[in-house]
Write a protein that holds these residues in place. Structure first.
Motif, PDB file in Angstrom:
ATOM      1  N   GLU A 152       5.668   4.282   0.943  1.00 22.54           N
ATOM      2  CA  GLU A 152       5.192   2.905   0.959  1.00 22.54           C
ATOM      3  C   GLU A 152       4.869   2.557   2.408  1.00 22.54           C
ATOM      4  O   GLU A 152       5.779   2.393   3.225  1.00 22.54           O
ATOM      5  CB  GLU A 152       6.274   1.990   0.397  1.00 22.54           C
ATOM      6  CG  GLU A 152       5.749   0.634   0.013  1.00 22.54           C
ATOM      7  CD  GLU A 152       6.763  -0.148  -0.801  1.00 22.54           C
ATOM      8  OE1 GLU A 152       7.958   0.169  -0.708  1.00 22.54           O
ATOM      9  OE2 GLU A 152       6.354  -1.067  -1.519  1.00 22.54           O
ATOM     10  N   VAL A 153       3.563   2.491   2.749  1.00 22.22           N
ATOM     11  CA  VAL A 153       3.208   2.257   4.145  1.00 22.22           C
ATOM     12  C   VAL A 153       3.124   0.772   4.471  1.00 22.22           C
ATOM     13  O   VAL A 153       3.301   0.388   5.624  1.00 22.22           O
ATOM     14  CB  VAL A 153       1.881   2.955   4.527  1.00 22.22           C
ATOM     15  CG1 VAL A 153       2.126   4.409   4.857  1.00 22.22           C
ATOM     16  CG2 VAL A 153       0.845   2.794   3.451  1.00 22.22           C
ATOM     17  N   LEU A 154       2.845  -0.054   3.468  1.00 22.61           N
ATOM     18  CA  LEU A 154       2.863  -1.506   3.686  1.00 22.61           C
ATOM     19  C   LEU A 154       3.735  -2.130   2.604  1.00 22.61           C
ATOM     20  O   LEU A 154       3.481  -1.949   1.416  1.00 22.61           O
ATOM     21  CB  LEU A 154       1.444  -2.096   3.638  1.00 22.61           C
ATOM     22  CG  LEU A 154       0.479  -1.661   4.741  1.00 22.61           C
ATOM     23  CD1 LEU A 154      -0.901  -2.273   4.493  1.00 22.61           C
ATOM     24  CD2 LEU A 154       1.002  -2.065   6.117  1.00 22.61           C
TER      25      LEU A 154
ATOM     26  N   LYS B 289       0.837  -1.193   0.000  1.00 19.79           N
ATOM     27  CA  LYS B 289       0.000   0.000   0.000  1.00 19.79           C
ATOM     28  C   LYS B 289       0.871   1.242   0.000  1.00 19.79           C
ATOM     29  O   LYS B 289       1.819   1.349   0.781  1.00 19.79           O
ATOM     30  CB  LYS B 289      -0.906  -0.014   1.259  1.00 19.79           C
ATOM     31  CG  LYS B 289      -1.645   1.264   1.537  1.00 19.79           C
ATOM     32  CD  LYS B 289      -2.861   1.386   0.657  1.00 19.79           C
ATOM     33  CE  LYS B 289      -3.577   2.709   0.864  1.00 19.79           C
ATOM     34  NZ  LYS B 289      -4.555   2.961  -0.190  1.00 19.79           N
ATOM     35  N   HIS B 290       0.569   2.173  -0.895  1.00 22.47           N
ATOM     36  CA  HIS B 290       1.283   3.454  -0.925  1.00 22.47           C
ATOM     37  C   HIS B 290       0.337   4.575  -0.547  1.00 22.47           C
ATOM     38  O   HIS B 290      -0.843   4.533  -0.887  1.00 22.47           O
ATOM     39  CB  HIS B 290       1.747   3.783  -2.353  1.00 22.47           C
ATOM     40  CG  HIS B 290       2.686   2.794  -2.938  1.00 22.47           C
ATOM     41  ND1 HIS B 290       4.030   3.019  -3.028  1.00 22.47           N
ATOM     42  CD2 HIS B 290       2.462   1.573  -3.487  1.00 22.47           C
ATOM     43  CE1 HIS B 290       4.599   1.984  -3.608  1.00 22.47           C
ATOM     44  NE2 HIS B 290       3.675   1.076  -3.892  1.00 22.47           N
ATOM     45  N   PHE B 291       0.864   5.588   0.115  1.00 20.74           N
ATOM     46  CA  PHE B 291       0.187   6.884   0.183  1.00 20.74           C
ATOM     47  C   PHE B 291       1.117   7.857  -0.522  1.00 20.74           C
ATOM     48  O   PHE B 291       2.140   8.241   0.029  1.00 20.74           O
ATOM     49  CB  PHE B 291      -0.025   7.355   1.633  1.00 20.74           C
ATOM     50  CG  PHE B 291      -1.113   6.616   2.358  1.00 20.74           C
ATOM     51  CD1 PHE B 291      -2.385   6.521   1.798  1.00 20.74           C
ATOM     52  CD2 PHE B 291      -0.888   6.038   3.594  1.00 20.74           C
ATOM     53  CE1 PHE B 291      -3.394   5.855   2.461  1.00 20.74           C
ATOM     54  CE2 PHE B 291      -1.896   5.369   4.264  1.00 20.74           C
ATOM     55  CZ  PHE B 291      -3.155   5.266   3.695  1.00 20.74           C
TER      56      PHE B 291
ATOM     57  N   GLY C  51     -12.727  -7.238  -1.526  1.00 21.41           N
ATOM     58  CA  GLY C  51     -12.509  -6.101  -2.411  1.00 21.41           C
ATOM     59  C   GLY C  51     -12.440  -6.413  -3.892  1.00 21.41           C
ATOM     60  O   GLY C  51     -12.636  -5.529  -4.721  1.00 21.41           O
ATOM     61  N   TYR C  52     -12.155  -7.664  -4.231  1.00 24.55           N
ATOM     62  CA  TYR C  52     -12.013  -8.018  -5.647  1.00 24.55           C
ATOM     63  C   TYR C  52     -12.680  -9.350  -5.921  1.00 24.55           C
ATOM     64  O   TYR C  52     -12.926 -10.132  -5.014  1.00 24.55           O
ATOM     65  CB  TYR C  52     -10.529  -8.121  -6.034  1.00 24.55           C
ATOM     66  CG  TYR C  52      -9.786  -6.834  -5.887  1.00 24.55           C
ATOM     67  CD1 TYR C  52      -9.664  -5.967  -6.965  1.00 24.55           C
ATOM     68  CD2 TYR C  52      -9.226  -6.481  -4.663  1.00 24.55           C
ATOM     69  CE1 TYR C  52      -8.991  -4.764  -6.829  1.00 24.55           C
ATOM     70  CE2 TYR C  52      -8.555  -5.279  -4.518  1.00 24.55           C
ATOM     71  CZ  TYR C  52      -8.449  -4.431  -5.605  1.00 24.55           C
ATOM     72  OH  TYR C  52      -7.787  -3.243  -5.465  1.00 24.55           O
TER      73      TYR C  52
ATOM     74  N   ILE D   1      -6.000  -1.574  -1.438  1.00 19.16           N
ATOM     75  CA  ILE D   1      -4.619  -2.062  -1.469  1.00 19.16           C
ATOM     76  C   ILE D   1      -4.071  -1.930  -2.881  1.00 19.16           C
ATOM     77  O   ILE D   1      -4.829  -1.903  -3.856  1.00 19.16           O
ATOM     78  CB  ILE D   1      -4.527  -3.531  -0.985  1.00 19.16           C
ATOM     79  CG1 ILE D   1      -5.449  -4.444  -1.804  1.00 19.16           C
ATOM     80  CG2 ILE D   1      -4.872  -3.611   0.482  1.00 19.16           C
ATOM     81  CD1 ILE D   1      -5.324  -5.912  -1.423  1.00 19.16           C
ATOM     82  N   ASP D   2      -2.758  -1.793  -2.992  1.00 20.99           N
ATOM     83  CA  ASP D   2      -2.136  -1.642  -4.300  1.00 20.99           C
ATOM     84  C   ASP D   2      -1.736  -2.991  -4.889  1.00 20.99           C
ATOM     85  O   ASP D   2      -1.645  -3.147  -6.094  1.00 20.99           O
ATOM     86  CB  ASP D   2      -0.905  -0.735  -4.201  1.00 20.99           C
ATOM     87  CG  ASP D   2      -1.281   0.673  -3.773  1.00 20.99           C
ATOM     88  OD1 ASP D   2      -2.429   1.073  -4.056  1.00 20.99           O
ATOM     89  OD2 ASP D   2      -0.456   1.352  -3.152  1.00 20.99           O
TER      90      ASP D   2
END
Lengths: 300, 271
Positions: free
Chosen positions: B32-34, B26-28, B83-84, B70-71
């Motif tokens: 890169e936060v995760l 996961k990016h903000f 989510g998917y 999530i990315d």
């Protein structure tokens, strides 16, 4: 540097003298004088034509004009609130086209005078003589003459309603934004859909923020309906104008109309006060009551 | 604290982990936060996520119920992809409606409680059961009163959030999440916004919940709670899992340097 002597000790505390507000006394004297002069003039100047004012005050033509004014206000406000709500929420969309369309709507309808918009709608037949119901560039199902479809009443509703929607959109946007993001997240986490979150969680909490300016809008709209006189639609002002065009009692009939406007705006202010109290229930009651009093002061 | 627990929360019959996070990124913006995080929480397990602020633990929790997208990677809850959906060898994002449906079985408790401020405690609890699950009002109300009793607030049903203390609000929030009958409960620093003397009541409710077999993922700074209640702890630092294992082992004998530093700092603050 100066040295100050310690205060002398006394057997009894010093009495406090009443403060005298000399400046205020001057203002009061002036205000009383002005008020007295205005009252004296109202009573003694025969050109106010008070007998004529009250002769027409409850006449059928004025009352029917008043009814038309109320009808215009109500329908335009409903359009304003519903359309404004949609446009205001669109503005918060993450889709740039939807948010942009909302912005453009507000930009146009707030950026041009409502008087000009009313004239435009009144002359729409010059722009589109025929209004066709059908598929663009395809078959048409029905055709109307614009003059038949856009009556003065319809033009008034369109002009006032669309203009009001632009202002309401801004109010709704501000109201929705005032609600903490955590409320939306909590609702989403509970499995609520977007519409449900907006309707059950966000909008009710935006109400205390929405109601005061909406009440002001309603009162403003009531007065703005007087511009519809330009479309020759017999609302309150135009009804008065039609009467003084014949009997030349211009001032008394304008006063008749003004008195009715004052009465209705006063009633609306009271309604706003009651609504605000209702929605202020779960919030800080004292603050909202104080605010309401201030609002009423402004509106009346 | 109420001991009359009439409803017992039992772990759902799921083969494999209740929460299964695989290589989630996961990016903000540029941050890169995760960074490829894995996490598996078994049914009935209490898993505490620990780490400094900014380590990505709250973000990871919020990804589990799609409050954050999530990315890359995959998340499964109770065996269902979150989510998917997989169609013809590709992942397609679910509609808002489908995501809302998935969230029904994932309870979440927030740091700042987030009770609906225009509703009483009772109305907060029955809002989603009646509105989303279409439970009858009377059934939802009976269940809500039961839950309020369970969190020790049976006499606060008609109070608005502003009339409740922070600890009471948080316990109502827990009852609100439980009313949806979730398969797993996520707690995002549930005691961080509370005055110290109110922390115990909330932790007590969570302890009862754990004892009843609820699957829980808890982001917390309460090492004492983690040591006492958690089965496993996962320690994050800089968006990565640096240490994981049984709570008793990691908390008493941390191997990784940053875990040691974090624990000694937190324990010093508590002392």
């Amino acid at each position: 540097m100066t040295t100050t002597a310690p205060p002398p000790t006394r057997s009894a505390p010093l009495p406090v003298a009443r403060q005298r507000h000399y400046g205020r006394w001057v203002v009061v004297v002036v205000l009383v004088a002005v008020g007295g002069f205005v009252t004296f003039s109202l009573v003694t100047n025969p050109r106010f034509g008070w007998p004529v004012v009250f002769e027409w005050f409850t006449s059928e033509r004025i009352l029917s004009g008043l009814l038309n004014t109320l009808e215009l206000t109500l329908i335009s406000m409903v359009i304003g609130v519903v359309l404004g709500g949609v446009v205001g929420i669109m503005r918060l969309s993450t889709n740039p086209v939807i948010a942009g369309a909302s912005w453009a709507f507000v930009w146009f309808f707030r950026g041009t005078p409502v008087f000009v918009q009313l004239l435009f709608w009144g002359s729409i037949s010059a722009l589109y003589p025929v209004i066709v119901l059908g598929v663009p560039f395809g078959p048409s199902f029905a055709e109307f003459s614009a003059n038949d479809l856009i009556t003065p009443f319809a033009a008034a509703i369109l002009g006032l309603g669309l203009n009001e929607a632009a202002y309401m959109a801004e109010i709704v946007r501000a109201g929705v934004r005032s609600v903490d993001e955590g409320q939306r997240e909590a609702a989403a986490a509970l499995g609520m859909g977007r519409a449900r979150i907006m309707w059950r969680v966000v909008l009710p909490q935006a109400m205390p923020v929405l109601i005061p300016p909406t009440g002001n809008e309603l009162i403003g709209l009531l007065k703005t309906t007087s511009m519809v006189a330009v479309l020759a639609f017999p609302e309150l002002l135009y009804s008065a104008q039609l009467i003084y065009a014949v009997n030349y009692q211009t001032i008394p009939l304008l006063i008749t109309a003004s008195l009715w406007y004052l009465i209705v705006t006063s009633v609306l202010s009271i309604g706003q006060y009651v609504l605000e109290r209702h929605y202020g229930r779960s919030f800080s009651a004292r603050v909202s009551r104080k605010k309401t009093a201030a609002m009423i002061g402004h509106a009346a | 604290m109420s001991t009359t627990t009439t409803t017992t929360t039992t772990a759902r019959a799921v083969s494999g982990p209740m929460v299964d996070v695989r290589e989630v990124r996961k990016h903000f913006g540029h941050i890169e936060v995760l960074k490829s995080v894995d996490l598996a929480v078994q049914p009935g397990e209490v898993c505490c996520l620990l780490g400094r602020s900014g380590s990505g633990k709250s973000t990871l929790l919020r990804c589990i119920n799609q409050l954050e997208s999530i990315d890359a990677g995959e998340i499964f809850v109770a065996g269902e992809r979150i989510g998917y959906e997989e169609k013809r060898g590709k992942l397609h994002p679910l509609s808002d409606r489908a995501v809302a449906r998935q969230r029904r079985s994932i309870g979440m408790v927030f740091q700042r409680f987030n009770l609906f401020s225009h509703m009483t405690a009772l109305d907060n609890i029955i809002e989603s059961p009646t509105g989303v699950l279409r439970t009858s009002r009377s059934t939802a109300k009976a269940r809500a009163l039961e839950l309020l009793d369970r969190v020790g607030l049976a006499d606060r049903a008609d109070h608005y959030p502003r009339q409740l203390s922070g600890g009471q609000q948080q316990r109502v929030a827990i009852a609100r999440a439980l009313a949806m009958d979730p398969a797993v409960m996520l707690f995002d620093e549930p005691t961080s916004a509370l005055d110290p003397e109110l922390v115990g009541d909330v932790l007590g409710v969570m302890r009862d919940l754990a004892a009843d077999g609820m699957t829980m993922v808890v982001v917390t700074h309460e090492i004492g709670f983690a040591r006492e209640v958690a089965d496993t702890v996962v320690f994050l630092d800089g968006g990565e899992v640096v240490e994981r294992g049984a709570a008793s082992e990691v908390l008493t004998a941390p191997e990784h340097a940053s875990t040691q530093a974090f624990l000694s700092r937190v324990l010093r603050e508590e002392a």
